[in-house]
Design an enzyme around this catalytic site. Sequence first.
Site, PDB file in Angstrom:
ATOM      1  N   ASN A   1      37.873  37.969  37.076  1.00 21.83           N
ATOM      2  CA  ASN A   1      38.635  37.195  38.053  1.00 21.83           C
ATOM      3  C   ASN A   1      38.140  37.376  39.487  1.00 21.83           C
ATOM      4  O   ASN A   1      38.807  36.970  40.443  1.00 21.83           O
ATOM      5  CB  ASN A   1      40.124  37.557  37.965  1.00 21.83           C
ATOM      6  CG  ASN A   1      40.646  37.388  36.549  1.00 21.83           C
ATOM      7  OD1 ASN A   1      40.887  38.359  35.852  1.00 21.83           O
ATOM      8  ND2 ASN A   1      40.769  36.139  36.106  1.00 21.83           N
TER       9      ASN A   1
ATOM     10  N   ILE B   1      38.415  35.956  44.972  1.00 24.48           N
ATOM     11  CA  ILE B   1      39.383  36.420  43.970  1.00 24.48           C
ATOM     12  C   ILE B   1      40.167  35.240  43.416  1.00 24.48           C
ATOM     13  O   ILE B   1      40.578  34.360  44.172  1.00 24.48           O
ATOM     14  CB  ILE B   1      40.375  37.424  44.596  1.00 24.48           C
ATOM     15  CG1 ILE B   1      39.614  38.600  45.206  1.00 24.48           C
ATOM     16  CG2 ILE B   1      41.382  37.910  43.561  1.00 24.48           C
ATOM     17  CD1 ILE B   1      40.465  39.462  46.099  1.00 24.48           C
ATOM     18  N   CYS B   2      40.367  35.227  42.088  1.00 23.08           N
ATOM     19  CA  CYS B   2      41.236  34.229  41.478  1.00 23.08           C
ATOM     20  C   CYS B   2      42.531  34.926  41.072  1.00 23.08           C
ATOM     21  O   CYS B   2      42.580  35.633  40.080  1.00 23.08           O
ATOM     22  CB  CYS B   2      40.566  33.613  40.253  1.00 23.08           C
ATOM     23  SG  CYS B   2      41.636  32.504  39.350  1.00 23.08           S
ATOM     24  N   LEU B   3      43.558  34.751  41.893  1.00 22.87           N
ATOM     25  CA  LEU B   3      44.839  35.381  41.602  1.00 22.87           C
ATOM     26  C   LEU B   3      45.937  34.442  42.106  1.00 22.87           C
ATOM     27  O   LEU B   3      45.915  34.035  43.267  1.00 22.87           O
ATOM     28  CB  LEU B   3      44.929  36.748  42.298  1.00 22.87           C
ATOM     29  CG  LEU B   3      46.190  37.559  42.031  1.00 22.87           C
ATOM     30  CD1 LEU B   3      46.338  37.877  40.552  1.00 22.87           C
ATOM     31  CD2 LEU B   3      46.179  38.853  42.833  1.00 22.87           C
TER      32      LEU B   3
END
Lengths: 199, 191
Positions: free
Chosen positions: A83, A91-93
Amino acid sequence: MANIAVQRIKRELKEVLNSDEVARCSIHVELVGESFAELKGEIAGPPDTPYEGARFQLEIKIPETYPFNPPKVRFVTKIWHPNVSSVTGAICLDILKHQWAAAMTLRTVLLSLQALLASPEPDDPQDAVVARQCKDKPQIFHLTAQHWANAYAGGPSINTDYENKIRRLKDLGVTEMNARASLSSCDWDLERATEQIFS
Amino acid sequence: MAVDEESDTSPRNSTGGENTENKRNEGRGEEERAFECNICLDTAKDAVISMCGHLFCWPCLHQWLETRPNRQSCPVCKAAISRDKVIPLYGRGGSKEDPREKLPPRPQGQRTEPENTGAFSNFGFDGGFQMSFGIGAFPFGLFASTFNFGDPVIRGHGAHGTNPANLEDERFLSQLFLWVAILFIFWLLVA
């Protein structure tokens, strides 16, 4: 910068510095310059993960509209995680995007990132190569993440096999960083990595 | 900076050294923190509370709702939230000034009169009867049912004494109106 944002950051810094997590050295935040618009974060790799014992630097940019919009957070320290982009640190959040809520703070964001390190989500990836490895070859993923944590973030485990393969590529004139990236994305298959670099 | 303010106001005459001073600061902080807005983290001004029980300054919450008009959720617990469903908190000391006059005013508190249960059995029957009449008669029906809805409220107030003669009178009156109505309809049909 908007007054409410500055006030919030001041209070949040105080909150983080008084928190138990700082006492345990698990998270840290400090200002960059005088403007309150940029901060430097640091999180410790969570225990029982390949990131254990490593420390990761984060770049935190506070938007003008904070806390109504999320801070922009990026890994400065290179990390091998489905992620997080292994190239840019993006960041993939969800809570840093549409799931942001105004009551979240720098402390909760950093703790969420720590939780993300402990439970990767390869089905919602930022880095497709890492995500595929995480799903298809979990053991290689674990070792690679551990190796990156050692190389870039002060992690404790040294993988001599991986080190040797990197050295082989370095002897061919490849930079260490490129060698590591290529080998990692080729599941440490030296031939494929060499092909990838020189094709 | 806020950190400096805190240490300025810390008690000077404590003799227990730094530790007790710190503890005292924390204790006081917790007490105050219970009334902090969940958005600006300052003591809530023009405080409102959501149905899920979370406290905000009205200006802060308003801005949050404006930021994402399509997906309004509580900033703390993400429960559904809307400007009509927050409750203002009125403490004793009002806020000294409101620098955000441009904002729409904080929503009003909702107040309902306590219900009066005195004359229920009576107008329950009447209402049912008049309603069926209202549906039957087209132009007059509107008038009749509106008239009827206004009626029980007045009766509700008056019926505390439950005067049987009064009830009798009213029954007679409603009969009378019914006949007037029937005559009116008849007249309409003939004319």
